[in-house]
Each structure stands twice: as structure tokens, then as C-alpha cells.
Design an enzyme around this catalytic site. Structure first.
Site, mmCIF file in Angstrom:
data_model
loop_
_atom_site.group_PDB
_atom_site.id
_atom_site.type_symbol
_atom_site.label_atom_id
_atom_site.label_comp_id
_atom_site.label_asym_id
_atom_site.label_seq_id
_atom_site.Cartn_x
_atom_site.Cartn_y
_atom_site.Cartn_z
ATOM 1 N N PRO A 55 0.831 -1.200 0.000
ATOM 2 C CA PRO A 55 0.000 0.000 0.000
ATOM 3 C C PRO A 55 0.862 1.246 0.000
ATOM 4 O O PRO A 55 1.923 1.295 0.647
ATOM 5 C CB PRO A 55 -0.799 -0.115 1.304
ATOM 6 C CG PRO A 55 -0.803 -1.571 1.615
ATOM 7 C CD PRO A 55 0.509 -2.095 1.125
ATOM 8 N N CYS A 56 0.418 2.277 -0.717
ATOM 9 C CA CYS A 56 1.267 3.459 -0.905
ATOM 10 C C CYS A 56 1.028 4.550 0.129
ATOM 11 O O CYS A 56 1.808 5.485 0.218
ATOM 12 C CB CYS A 56 1.044 4.042 -2.304
ATOM 13 S SG CYS A 56 -0.627 4.716 -2.548
#
Length: 491
Positions: free
Chosen positions: A84-85
Site C-alpha cells: 500500500p502506498c
């Protein structure tokens, strides 16, 4: 799952029932078409491909059994993905580690220090920082011949709580995944079933740069600026290519395009539309919703008061003239679009991207429907779009005449104008679009259409074109969910 269904027809024409389903407006017709799709063997095949699961929350045996089953019989396959960013994005880091407006206004140094410490502890303990290790375990156990890992450019500067760069750690771990997971508490009995015969490491390559004489890369070599490679969007992402060390494969770098693809090139063929009316005059005033072309024109003209026009004239006579011209020529025939709009898209079949986007069997465009906007925002949208045409740039909040500032207290202070300077952003016709993010699901303020005559934000289809989804790609759910799928294609 619907897209997995289309992939099952690789090299073959899609069935008529698919086109009937994605074009259907009537619920009964859509249901009938869906039932026809569900009867096809390719739908069952799609069901076997799609699996909605969260790494770290599913059983070890279940996860790795499914992976082994999926790659059975394939010597050459690849693993695609990325952690996840949110933990690595510059914006996310700034928002989550900031001390907040209340602490900032208190001018209490001790209180601000404690708040910073509290937020930093929460930020660095977030599991999103280490979810890449779940990806790492898959690489180690299943030894893909190659893998691709993607993340935001903020990962290059993101640090762990000990001050070290997380990107350095990721490169080290991916290069030798078995050493990296040596301390992991793997379930002994279950893990033994999946152990590979050989435990290989990986060479981590860049897609866009060659290594130096020592075979090493600079961190910046892993950053891909998508607009340099024909994508109509200034999307900057770190993308790693891992190649197993026992394979004699030398990667070829992507070649930059001579010219950048502009936004107008990929959405300029779509039918012109007007925005909708939410029924709100401002945030605080709601009226009966009357949404026709005539009431829309009236609302736009009412929002652009003489006071606003005088403010704009004082700021820029040229922008004022353009706005006046738009107000005199608003088209009463503009529609709002719909789930399916009959038309002939991509008339210029010679364009480099036409082959990728175009599907002649569609007979129009999907999900090209405008949002509702409150009346007060019509003035801002018109100003921003006119500014973009004249100045070939998007204005910051500090450029707004005072009468056009949003009705928020923080927008009227100098600090607020600095913090929220991009609150309204026009996407320029002659340039690639800015990065499409999940924020597009909330409102269209960052994604205002370049044509002042349309006075609106981008539709789902226009945003999908920017993200290079083919025109026959259908997004399920309500419009907010559709925008979220476009803004977060890894969903």
C-alpha cells in the site's frame, strides 16, 4: 471479476451479451444480460481467477496452495504487485505526521512536541510500512522467474523509525529474499510443503535506466515518469524489475517518446457535456434541485456576479474577456451524458493510442456522465478553466480574486492559501493530466475539465482514459465507487 471474464477471451471476440450488459441502462435488461454472461464457461473460469483476500490476514496454507495451483505447469511467469502506498506518499506522510490545526494555533511548544511524538509513533507502527514483507515471502517461497513491484515516489525518501531509508531495506531484502525472511515465524509443517528446491536471489533492475559499470543503479533510476513514455498523465512511480539470478536475461529499457501525449488527445473526441446541479447554492444554502440545461445556464450566470467579474477584470482583463465570452455562448443543447452515450469515438484511428482504447463494437462510450456541483463552484470552475486557457497553467488559491475564494475560513488566510493552494486545479488541454488519485471519488475540484464552456470536472470515462483503461472496460458500482476504481487501479 467482469474484467477477468473478458481476459478469458484473449485472442477471441467478446460475446454480444457482454456488450449488451455494459451498454444496458434499464435494470431488467442489465439483469437479463448478466444472467446470459453467467451461463458461459468463461464466467466460471473468471471465478477461479479472482480472489478477494488480504495478505497477512489469510491462512498460510490457503494462500500458498492457491498460488501453487495458479502457476502449475508454467516455467515462465511473473508476480506483479506492490505494498500500500499511503505510508510512503509525501502527502500522506505530511497529513498524518502534521500536528494539526488545533495544536498549531495553541502556540504551546510542549503540547506541539507531544503531538508530534504521538503521531510519529502511530505513523511508524502502521503495518502498511512492512506489508511489503508479505509480498517478499511470496517471492522467496515461489521463486518467480521475474517480479514487478510498484509504489509511489515517496518511498525513495521514506524512513523507518531508526532513521534508515526503507527503500534501501527493500532493495536489500528483494535481492536476497530468503535471508530477509530468515527471522520470520513460518508455520513449520505447512511451510515445508512449499519449500523450493533451490533458494535463489534476484537482480533488481530499472525499466528506464542502465546500471553503471559496477552493475549498480541510483535510487532515481527506478523512478518512471509516465508522461515520458506516451501515458497522458504526469504519474511518477517507482517500479522495480526483479529477475532471478539463475536466469540469463538482460532487460531492455523503455524508450522515451519524442513528444508527450496531451489530455486533449485522449479525451477531446468524447461528447461535450454540461455539469449537473446539486441543489446547493453554497455549502450552507440548499434549494430545490432543478437540473435542466436552462436552469444550469441560469445558475452559471447567477454565480458569476458583476462583483466577481470586476474582481477578475482587475486581476486579468484577458481572463475576464474569456469568461464574458463563455457566459454569452453557453450551449443550451449540452446533455449530462450517461451510462452509455452513443457516438463515434476515436475518429482519428491513426493515433498511436487509438488501437489500445478503441472498440468499434461499443458504438459509443461508457460511463461518460457528469457529477453534480453546487452553484457557487460554477464560478470557480469557469475562472479556473479560463485561467488555464489564457495562462496555460492552473491557478493557485493565491491567484483567486477574493470573491471567488471557497467559503472556508482557512482559505481566506495566507497560511490557508499556502496549505490548500491546489484546492481547485484545471487539467490543461495541451499537457498530460496530473496524477489521478483516489481523491477523485470525493469531488472533482482537482480534476476540472479544460473547456470553460462545459464548466465541470472529469467524468469517469475521461479519468479512465487518463489512466489508460480501454474503452470497453466497465466499472461496477455507483459513480463514487467507479471513480475509486479508476483512481486506485490496484484494487
Amino acid at each position: 471479476m467482469l474484467r477477468a471474464f473478458t481476459r478469458a477471451f484473449a485472442g477471441r471476440p467478446l460475446p454480444d451479451c457482454y456488450y449488451g450488459y455494459i451498454r444496458a441502462v434499464d435494470p431488467a435488461e442489465k439483469k437479463r444480460r448478466a444472467e446470459a454472461i453467467a451461463c458461459l464457461p468463461e464466467w466460471k473460469e473468471a471465478g477461479l481467477e479472482v480472489w478477494n483476500a488480504t495478505l497477512g490476514q489469510i491462512g498460510f496454507d490457503e494462500l500458498h496452495s492457491r498460488i501453487r495451483q495458479a502457476i502449475a505447469g508454467h516455467d515462465l511467469w511473473g508476480l506483479l504487485g506492490g505494498p500500500p502506498c499511503q505510508a510512503y506518499s509525501v502527502v500522506g506522510r505530511s497529513r498524518r505526521m502534521g500536528i494539526g490545526e488545533e495544536s498549531r494555533r495553541s502556540h504551546d511548544d510542549e503540547k506541539q512536541k507531544l503531538e508530534r511524538e504521538r503521531r510519529a509513533e502511530a505513523f511508524f507502527s502502521d503495518e502498511k510500512h512492512t506489508l511489503y514483507r508479505e509480498y517478499l515471502k511470496i517471492v522467496a517461497i515461489h521463486q518467480p522467474p521475474f517480479f514487478v513491484m510498484e509504489n509511489v515516489k515517496g518511498i525513495l525518501s521514506s524512513r523507518l523509525d531508526d532513521g534508515s531509508y526503507i527503500f534501501d531495506k527493500i532493495l536489500e531484502d528483494l535481492g536476497d529474499p530468503w535471508r530477509a525472511i530468515a527471522g520470520e515465524d513460518l508455520p513449520t509443517e505447512e511451510a515445508s510443503r512449499f519449500m523450493p528446491a533451490s533458494r535463489h536471489g534476484y537482480y533488481i533492475h530499472s525499466f528506464v535506466a542502465q546500471p553503471n559499470q559496477d552493475g549498480d543503479y541510483q535510487k532515481s533510476d527506478y523512478l518512471i515518469r509516465c508522461e515520458d513514455f506516451g501515458v497522458p498523465q504526469e504519474r511518477h512511480r517507482v517500479i522495480l524489475l526483479g529477475i532471478r539470478e539463475d536466469l540469463n536475461i538482460a532487460p531492455t529499457q523503455l524508450k522515451k517518446q519524442g513528444t508527450k501525449t496531451s489530455l486533449a488527445e485522449v479525451i477531446g473526441d468524447l461528447p461535450e457535456l454540461r455539469s449537473g446541479r446539486s441543489g446547493r447554492v453554497t455549502h450552507k444554502i440548499r434549494m430545490e434541485k432543478k437540473d435542466t440545461a436552462a436552469t444550469w445556464i441560469e445558475a452559471v450566470k447567477s454565480a458569476i456576479t458583476n462583483h466577481v467579474l470586476e474582481d477578475v477584470r482587475a486581476f486579468s482583463p484577458v481572463i475576464h474577456e474569456r469568461m464574458e465570452n463563455v457566459l454569452q455562448n453557453l450551449c443550451p443543447n449540452l446533455m449530462r451524458g450517461g451510462v452509455f452515450v452513443p457516438c463515434e469515438p476515436w475518429k482519428d484511428s491513426t493515433h498511436d493510442l487509438a488501437k489500445w482504447f478503441r472498440d468499434d463494437r461499443l458504438g459509443g462510450v461508457l460511463q461518460h456522465e457528469t457529477r453534480d456541483h453546487m452553484d457557487a463552484d460554477f464560478a470557480r470552475y469557469l475562472f479556473v478553466a479560463a485561467y488555464g486557457e489564457v495562462m496555460t497553467d492552473s491557478p493557485k488559491l493565491r491567484h483567486f480574486p477574493h470573491s471567488l475564494l471557497p467559503d472556508h475560513e482557512n482559505a481566506k488566510t495566507e497560511e490557508g492559501r499556502r496549505v490548500f493552494h491546489d484546492r481547485f486545479r484545471v487539467q490543461l488541454a495541451g499537457r498530460p493530466a496530473t496524477t489521478v488519485t483516489c481523491h477523485i471519488r470525493k469531488d472533482g475540484h482537482y480534476f476540472i475539465h479544460y473547456d470553460p464552456m462545459q464548466c465541470r470536472s472529469l467524468t469517469v470515462r475521461e479519468a479512465a482514459r487518463v489512466q489508460t483503461f480501454p474503452d470497453n472496460y466497465f466499472f461496477e458500482g455507483n459513480r463514487t465507487e467507479q471513480y475509486e476504481q479508476v483512481g486506485n487501479p490496484w484494487m
